[in-house]
Enzyme design. Structure first.
Site, mmCIF file in Angstrom:
data_model
loop_
_atom_site.group_PDB
_atom_site.id
_atom_site.type_symbol
_atom_site.label_atom_id
_atom_site.label_comp_id
_atom_site.label_asym_id
_atom_site.label_seq_id
_atom_site.Cartn_x
_atom_site.Cartn_y
_atom_site.Cartn_z
ATOM 1 N N SER A 145 15.385 -6.463 10.792
ATOM 2 C CA SER A 145 14.884 -5.100 10.618
ATOM 3 C C SER A 145 14.839 -4.374 11.970
ATOM 4 O O SER A 145 15.891 -4.174 12.583
ATOM 5 C CB SER A 145 13.530 -5.140 9.913
ATOM 6 O OG SER A 145 13.196 -3.875 9.419
ATOM 7 N N ASP A 221 15.737 -4.809 -1.402
ATOM 8 C CA ASP A 221 14.921 -4.482 -0.228
ATOM 9 C C ASP A 221 14.366 -3.063 -0.415
ATOM 10 O O ASP A 221 15.139 -2.109 -0.549
ATOM 11 C CB ASP A 221 15.835 -4.556 1.017
ATOM 12 C CG ASP A 221 15.100 -4.326 2.324
ATOM 13 O OD1 ASP A 221 14.104 -3.582 2.335
ATOM 14 O OD2 ASP A 221 15.554 -4.877 3.335
ATOM 15 N N HIS A 254 12.934 -7.638 1.541
ATOM 16 C CA HIS A 254 12.920 -7.489 3.011
ATOM 17 C C HIS A 254 12.143 -8.622 3.693
ATOM 18 O O HIS A 254 11.991 -8.626 4.901
ATOM 19 C CB HIS A 254 12.261 -6.144 3.347
ATOM 20 C CG HIS A 254 12.540 -5.635 4.737
ATOM 21 N ND1 HIS A 254 13.785 -5.258 5.160
ATOM 22 C CD2 HIS A 254 11.712 -5.437 5.814
ATOM 23 C CE1 HIS A 254 13.742 -4.844 6.414
ATOM 24 N NE2 HIS A 254 12.487 -4.949 6.843
HETATM 25 N N1 LIG Z 1 3.340 -2.235 6.153
HETATM 26 C C1 LIG Z 1 3.562 -3.574 5.841
HETATM 27 C C2 LIG Z 1 5.024 -3.956 5.916
HETATM 28 C C3 LIG Z 1 5.573 -4.268 7.275
HETATM 29 C C4 LIG Z 1 6.848 -5.066 7.158
HETATM 30 O O1 LIG Z 1 7.449 -5.162 6.114
HETATM 31 N N2 LIG Z 1 7.273 -5.629 8.281
HETATM 32 C C5 LIG Z 1 8.438 -6.444 8.248
HETATM 33 C C6 LIG Z 1 9.451 -5.903 9.210
HETATM 34 S S1 LIG Z 1 9.858 -4.228 8.752
HETATM 35 C C7 LIG Z 1 11.015 -3.704 9.931
HETATM 36 O O2 LIG Z 1 11.016 -3.913 11.071
HETATM 37 C C8 LIG Z 1 8.053 -7.867 8.587
HETATM 38 O O3 LIG Z 1 8.859 -8.645 9.070
HETATM 39 N N3 LIG Z 1 6.791 -8.200 8.300
HETATM 40 C C9 LIG Z 1 6.223 -9.470 8.659
HETATM 41 C C10 LIG Z 1 6.383 -10.558 7.662
HETATM 42 O O4 LIG Z 1 5.993 -11.721 8.004
HETATM 43 O O5 LIG Z 1 6.864 -10.329 6.543
HETATM 44 C C11 LIG Z 1 2.685 -4.461 6.698
HETATM 45 O O6 LIG Z 1 1.961 -3.929 7.521
HETATM 46 O O7 LIG Z 1 2.713 -5.684 6.536
#
Ligand SMILES: N[C@@H](CCC(=O)N[C@@H](CSC=O)C(=O)NCC(=O)O)C(=O)O
Length: 277
Positions: A145, A221, A254
């Site tokens: 991401s 996603d 995602h």
């Molecule tokens: N708002 C939510 C979602 C944040 C989220 O999906 N983060 C992703 C990366 S998004 C793009 O860079 C992520 O990798 N989250 C960490 C995980 O372990 O899944 C939130 O605050 O969680």
């Protein structure tokens, strides 16, 4: 540097280190997986860049890569996603400030004092890794991401630095999507010509090369395609004959469930490039 975690894993060691960053002017942590081969010989390195809201912990606790890194003899280094600390600028939004450094060098205040993640990644971290761990000269880079944006952008800006690149659900054209526009306006200012040097699509369109690259995108996603405009980069890579493989996966979202499903293929892809003589 102080080691703050050490766990035996698949015959090697998953470690987390803390250090004072001269470039970011704050305390930082990074994770290093040392495969069993590193006990006897120098090994190649795969750098990993995580996404928004993440730290050095997400990859090492959720992706399940250690089994494959151990088999293939690849060291894996996961850095944090921004400078950290009470003295470091932040924002209440989850997609800006700490946890959202975008791997660039900020020019706008108050961010420019600490948000220099590009210099940290390309200068300070490789020097620390080379001086403290048994690496050979070969390295690759991967990310997810916002970290996929970072991996592609850093490779495009530094031809020859990496043997291979891979990305899960990368932000490929940050100047054209809400996450990137918000971050770039805040960190770089409103002059969009200053954004180009940090935008993978712009770099690819303007003649920057890539080594062999693998990009995976889930079709369930929630951020695709509004934030993740994968096809824009795919079309550009076709036009420029860049060696990039794009794969689209029905049902995958995602999350790290997606990453852990394909991390073995990414490790094998990088190992093939890292071990060619
Ligand atoms: N708002 C939510 C979602 C944040 C989220 O999906 N983060 C992703 C990366 S998004 C793009 O860079 C992520 O990798 N989250 C960490 C995980 O372990 O899944 C939130 O605050 O969680």
């Amino acid at each position: 540097m102080t080691r703050v975690e050490r766990h035996a894993s698949f015959g090697g060691w998953q470690e987390v280190w803390q250090h004072r960053s001269d470039i970011l002017h704050c305390e930082m942590k990074f994770a290093v997986y040392l495969p069993p081969q590193a006990a006897n010989q120098p090994v190649p390195v795969l750098y990993w860049l995580s996404g928004l809201t993440c730290s050095e912990q997400n990859l090492i606790t959720k992706a399940g890569f250690q089994r494959y890194a151990a088999e293939l003899g690849v060291m894996v280094v996961a850095i944090d996603t921004s400078p950290r600390g009470e003295d470091v600028a932040d924002d209440s939004a989850w997609d800006l400030g700490q946890g959202a450094g975008f791997y660039l060098n900020a020019t706008q205040q108050p961010w420019a004092a600490h948000f220099l993640m590009y210099d940290y990644l390309t200068k300070e971290i490789p020097a620390l890794i080379a001086s403290h761990f048994p690496t050979n000269a070969r390295q690759s880079i991967a990310g997810h991401s916002m970290g996929g944006h970072g991996a592609l952008m850093v490779a495009l800006k530094n031809p020859g630095l990496f043997q291979s690149v891979s990305a899960f659900a990368p932000i490929v054209a940050p100047s054209q999507v809400p996450w990137g526009q918000k971050a770039f306006t805040t960190y770089l200012g409103s002059d969009t010509t200053q954004w180009q040097q940090w935008d993978s699509l712009w770099l690819a369109e303007n003649g920057h090369p890539l080594p062999p690259t693998l990009i995976d995108q889930g079709l369930a996603d929630p951020f695709y395609p509004q934030q993740l405009t994968t096809e824009l980069l795919e079309n550009c890579c076709k036009e420029k004959s860049l060696p990039v493989t794009f794969r689209y996966h029905p049902d995958y979202d995602h999350s790290y469930y997606f990453i852990s499903s394909f991390i073995e293929e990414h490790l094998r892809f990088h190992a093939a490039a890292l071990t060619v003589s």
